[in-house]
Design a protein around this motif. Sequence first.
Motif, PDB file in Angstrom:
ATOM      1  N   ASP A  13       0.869  -1.172   0.000  1.00 60.19           N
ATOM      2  CA  ASP A  13       0.000   0.000   0.000  1.00 60.19           C
ATOM      3  C   ASP A  13       0.908   1.225   0.000  1.00 60.19           C
ATOM      4  OD1 ASP A  13      -1.855   1.968   0.287  1.00 60.19           O
ATOM      5  OD2 ASP A  13      -2.569   1.355   2.269  1.00 60.19           O
ATOM      6  N   LEU A  14       0.962   1.897  -1.131  1.00 60.78           N
ATOM      7  CA  LEU A  14       1.860   3.041  -1.270  1.00 60.78           C
ATOM      8  C   LEU A  14       1.182   4.359  -0.935  1.00 60.78           C
ATOM      9  CD1 LEU A  14       3.703   2.087  -4.599  1.00 60.78           C
ATOM     10  CD2 LEU A  14       4.198   1.395  -2.246  1.00 60.78           C
ATOM     11  N   GLU A  15      -0.074   4.313  -0.567  1.00 66.84           N
ATOM     12  CA  GLU A  15      -0.795   5.544  -0.228  1.00 66.84           C
ATOM     13  C   GLU A  15      -0.582   5.875   1.246  1.00 66.84           C
ATOM     14  OE1 GLU A  15      -2.067   7.248  -2.677  1.00 66.84           O
ATOM     15  OE2 GLU A  15      -1.447   5.607  -3.998  1.00 66.84           O
ATOM     16  N   ALA A  16      -0.829   7.139   1.587  1.00 64.36           N
ATOM     17  CA  ALA A  16      -0.641   7.573   2.974  1.00 64.36           C
ATOM     18  C   ALA A  16      -1.582   8.723   3.287  1.00 64.36           C
ATOM     19  CB  ALA A  16       0.806   8.002   3.205  1.00 64.36           C
ATOM     20  N   ASP A  17      -1.944   8.833   4.547  1.00 65.33           N
ATOM     21  CA  ASP A  17      -2.725   9.965   5.033  1.00 65.33           C
ATOM     22  C   ASP A  17      -1.725  11.047   5.434  1.00 65.33           C
ATOM     23  OD1 ASP A  17      -4.273  11.820   6.332  1.00 65.33           O
ATOM     24  OD2 ASP A  17      -5.375  10.357   7.551  1.00 65.33           O
ATOM     25  N   GLU A  18      -1.357  11.885   4.468  1.00 67.46           N
ATOM     26  CA  GLU A  18      -0.277  12.837   4.721  1.00 67.46           C
ATOM     27  C   GLU A  18      -0.645  13.837   5.810  1.00 67.46           C
ATOM     28  OE1 GLU A  18       3.026  15.513   2.498  1.00 67.46           O
ATOM     29  OE2 GLU A  18       2.565  13.431   2.098  1.00 67.46           O
ATOM     30  N   ALA A  19      -1.864  14.247   5.877  1.00 72.48           N
ATOM     31  CA  ALA A  19      -2.244  15.227   6.896  1.00 72.48           C
ATOM     32  C   ALA A  19      -2.028  14.667   8.289  1.00 72.48           C
ATOM     33  CB  ALA A  19      -3.704  15.643   6.700  1.00 72.48           C
ATOM     34  N   ALA A  20      -2.472  13.438   8.503  1.00 76.06           N
ATOM     35  CA  ALA A  20      -2.285  12.823   9.817  1.00 76.06           C
ATOM     36  C   ALA A  20      -0.807  12.587  10.102  1.00 76.06           C
ATOM     37  CB  ALA A  20      -3.058  11.502   9.890  1.00 76.06           C
ATOM     38  N   ARG A  66       9.457  -2.748   3.539  1.00 74.17           N
ATOM     39  CA  ARG A  66       8.402  -3.718   3.879  1.00 74.17           C
ATOM     40  C   ARG A  66       7.593  -3.213   5.066  1.00 74.17           C
ATOM     41  NH1 ARG A  66      10.874  -9.319   4.576  1.00 74.17           N
ATOM     42  NH2 ARG A  66      11.720  -8.331   6.448  1.00 74.17           N
ATOM     43  N   TRP A  67       8.264  -2.607   6.045  1.00 73.08           N
ATOM     44  CA  TRP A  67       7.555  -2.064   7.210  1.00 73.08           C
ATOM     45  C   TRP A  67       6.671  -0.894   6.817  1.00 73.08           C
ATOM     46  CZ3 TRP A  67       8.697   2.925   9.315  1.00 73.08           C
ATOM     47  CH2 TRP A  67       7.962   3.235  10.463  1.00 73.08           C
ATOM     48  N   LEU A  68       7.165  -0.033   5.940  1.00 68.51           N
ATOM     49  CA  LEU A  68       6.427   1.171   5.586  1.00 68.51           C
ATOM     50  C   LEU A  68       5.255   0.888   4.653  1.00 68.51           C
ATOM     51  CD1 LEU A  68       9.127   3.938   4.940  1.00 68.51           C
ATOM     52  CD2 LEU A  68       7.181   4.109   6.494  1.00 68.51           C
ATOM     53  N   TYR A  69       5.473   0.020   3.687  1.00 64.92           N
ATOM     54  CA  TYR A  69       4.506  -0.120   2.607  1.00 64.92           C
ATOM     55  C   TYR A  69       3.895  -1.514   2.491  1.00 64.92           C
ATOM     56  CZ  TYR A  69       6.982   4.155   1.292  1.00 64.92           C
ATOM     57  OH  TYR A  69       7.548   5.403   1.289  1.00 64.92           O
ATOM     58  N   GLY A  70       4.341  -2.434   3.310  1.00 63.54           N
ATOM     59  CA  GLY A  70       3.825  -3.787   3.222  1.00 63.54           C
ATOM     60  C   GLY A  70       2.550  -3.982   4.021  1.00 63.54           C
ATOM     61  N   VAL A  71       1.701  -4.819   3.511  1.00 61.89           N
ATOM     62  CA  VAL A  71       0.477  -5.238   4.207  1.00 61.89           C
ATOM     63  C   VAL A  71       0.631  -6.733   4.444  1.00 61.89           C
ATOM     64  CG1 VAL A  71      -2.022  -5.425   4.100  1.00 61.89           C
ATOM     65  CG2 VAL A  71      -0.871  -3.459   3.043  1.00 61.89           C
ATOM     66  N   GLU A  72       0.741  -7.116   5.694  1.00 60.02           N
ATOM     67  CA  GLU A  72       1.093  -8.507   6.005  1.00 60.02           C
ATOM     68  C   GLU A  72      -0.063  -9.479   5.845  1.00 60.02           C
ATOM     69  OE1 GLU A  72       4.000  -9.587   6.261  1.00 60.02           O
ATOM     70  OE2 GLU A  72       4.976  -7.630   6.319  1.00 60.02           O
ATOM     71  N   SER A  73      -1.274  -8.979   5.881  1.00 63.10           N
ATOM     72  CA  SER A  73      -2.415  -9.886   5.680  1.00 63.10           C
ATOM     73  C   SER A  73      -3.460  -9.189   4.839  1.00 63.10           C
ATOM     74  CB  SER A  73      -3.027 -10.305   7.027  1.00 63.10           C
ATOM     75  OG  SER A  73      -3.509  -9.171   7.731  1.00 63.10           O
ATOM     76  N   VAL A  74      -4.108  -9.940   4.002  1.00 63.70           N
ATOM     77  CA  VAL A  74      -5.117  -9.393   3.097  1.00 63.70           C
ATOM     78  C   VAL A  74      -6.436 -10.109   3.366  1.00 63.70           C
ATOM     79  CG1 VAL A  74      -5.789  -9.041   0.707  1.00 63.70           C
ATOM     80  CG2 VAL A  74      -3.374  -8.901   1.359  1.00 63.70           C
ATOM     81  N   GLY A  75      -7.487  -9.353   3.466  1.00 59.39           N
ATOM     82  CA  GLY A  75      -8.781  -9.985   3.651  1.00 59.39           C
ATOM     83  C   GLY A  75      -9.553  -9.380   4.788  1.00 59.39           C
TER      84      GLY A  75
END
Length: 824
Positions: A551-558, A815-824
């Motif tokens: 997931d390369l998106e981010a909530d920049e404001a937060a 991997r920590w920043l952009y990885g999603v360890e589980s899907v579903g």
Amino acid sequence: MEVDKASAHRDNRRMTRRHLTQRMTAAALALVMLASACTMSSKTEVIRITATPQPVETTPTRPYVTPTPPAVPTPTVEPRAAIDDAQRALRNGDFVSAVTFFESVVQQSGADPALRASAAYGLGEANLREGLYQQAATALTRFVQEFPTDARVPQAYFLRGDAYLGMSQWQLAIDDFMTYLELRPGLIDSYAYERIGDAYLALGEPEQSLDAYAKAAEATRELTSLVALRERLAAGYLNAGQPAKAVEQYDAILAEARNGPYRASIMYQAAQVQINAGSTNAGYARLQQIVQDYPDTYPAYQAMGILLDAGLSIDPYRRAVISFHNKDYQSAIQLFNEATSQSGSAPPELLMMLGKAYREIGNWQAAVTTFQNVIDTFPTDPAFGQAHLEQGRTHFLSGDVQAAIDTYLAFATNHTDVPEAAEALWRAGYLYSTQNNVERALATFDTLGQNYPGTSWAQEGLFMGATLAYNQGNIGMAAQLFSRLATIGTGEYKAAAFLWVGRLYQRDGKEDLARQAFQAAAAADPGGYYSLRADDLLHGRAPFQPPAAIDLEADEAAELAQAEAWLRQTFGIEHEGPLYPLSDELKADPRMVRGQELMAVADYAAAEDEFEALRLDRRDDPLATYQLALFFRDIGLNRLSITAAATLLTDAKIEDTAAPRLLARLRYPVYYKDLVLPEAEANNLDPLLMFALIRQESLFEGLATSHAAAQGLMQIIPDTGEWIALQLRWPNYHNSDVYRPYINVKFGAYYLRWVLDQVDNVPHAALAGYNGGPGNAIQWLRISGPDLDLFVQTISYDETRTYVRRIYEQYSVYRWLYGVESVG
């Protein structure tokens, strides 16, 4: 831990796009003419020397056609979307597509005038950067005529001046740069006048050229380029018969320069000018200063020769030191001995040089004797231990390895309190290992660890010894040495030792003890390679195991709010309101002003130099560094943004995975994701691995060049680029193509996939092959098998071993920043 590449980039990073060839042509011509045309008197007939005109390009020299080109926009394309596509194409180096997108907006007479103006200006820049100088000039002329009140008109004149330089239309270029100076004075005058000087030289008018160069030097600009300009101006004055003005330029350089060898070279040039002009005393005084202050430089050697030829005296010891540093060892030996015979004694540092000089000419016995003289005469001097080490090294270089070992061991045994004793033991152990005397090597490293536990030599020796024992199948000794290193080691060595202790426990089926060892390893050097390896083993992750999704998106404001709260707390910042906007002080800084203006006229290399000077000057100011990190990101200066973010986190002594996510993402960004993601999918590659590799290779700087001539985002070597072009059937390939991000990423992804296929799809072996050659990687993999830890120890190139480890560290952060360890 990873060290961000920043320090040496400036000499290696230069613009190579064809839109700068006009500057290079004019500058090259200037160098020739400075040596000839400037010598002509204004009262004599002036012979004009002009450059051979370059052919005016009406079509691209060669089309940059991709196998899968972007769809050609229709004239009815939405203007805002077309401009966005054009800007993206510009960023990605696809200038032909940018031209097409911009042109589609310009042709829409009913489009928003502001958008048409932006497209018209962008069309000029895109053509210029593609090297289509005639089209660039035409587009910029249309822009000036159709949008005369646009704020970018002055910059359009500057850009058109660059286009005219590319067309060898020197007078037209001068006129445009002068118009720019009238409309936008006091901003980048130095850069405009330098171009004017280039053009006047090309016209064969050296006096006007020198006047323009002088104005360029008087105006302000980034120091490194200013110094280079002053050198050029000094050469011009010298060839014009104005030595006093040349010396003024050299003195202006010396008022700013701090690098010793460079100062010595400038002083030497100034001295030569003064001597040749008849000011011999002033010139000799400069040469004497070089001899006194910079004896380890080549200008000192040159100066010494001139002074001696002039009958001026120089202290024999000083002459000997200068000769030694310039590898004139025979003269150094003679002078050392003469001076010593006259004074009856010599200080230890000079005797050390004498011993090394004897060694360099192959007089081994004289070298050993001289070092022994230091040992016997100066038992309490710091040179005492160094003399023992040099004595051992002399035996080794003479081919008598056993004598070297005996020397090191005797010294370490008899002088345990001398700091160099630990290094001597390490050297002895290492030499034993090179002689395949494993038993003695292990015993020596064991003794080193016991007797000198607080030294780095002991840690390195224990690790080397433990690895040697493991490779020899002596598991008991390996366990003993790794255990001792785990006890006395710090940081990386401690983590490595616990990692291997855990692996040995696993080998014996002692899973609980192995887990404890891995936990200790993970805590020993957070963020470091061995700690990360231990953490992966604890969690059952394979090396470079990709996450379930990204997931390369981010909530920049937060994330911005979180980062700024952390900055206030960590650095005691009391600034009211948001922290991210540039301060008034930064906005007004001349380097900021010049950098932004240079960006507007597409001189990105010069802009980056200005911004880098500003960043370095403010690196100790956390608020300014934070603001600059975001500013650089937003204008596309990726390397500077990454470096600024790294400075913040390093100064805060915080690990990346504990830092605010915004700052971590600034340090580990996913720039060019519009290029990386499709190529990763097309080549069945982990996109996070590609991002980590690009960061390691270039810090996401498309124009990066390495010491090995590798180029672009993914650092492709020219020969490799040609091979890839053949495999992809890339049309009309030229080496400079790899500086274009959209080509470089495609080529780099293809090559990484190809190397992976050669090494059984083992990621760490592929990385080693990418850096150290696929043939070597195949051999290392054959020796070690797929086990990462064994593979890393098998790599025979230090650079490649470090490369694999660094990308492992960076991949873990990605991997920590952009990885999603589980899907579903």
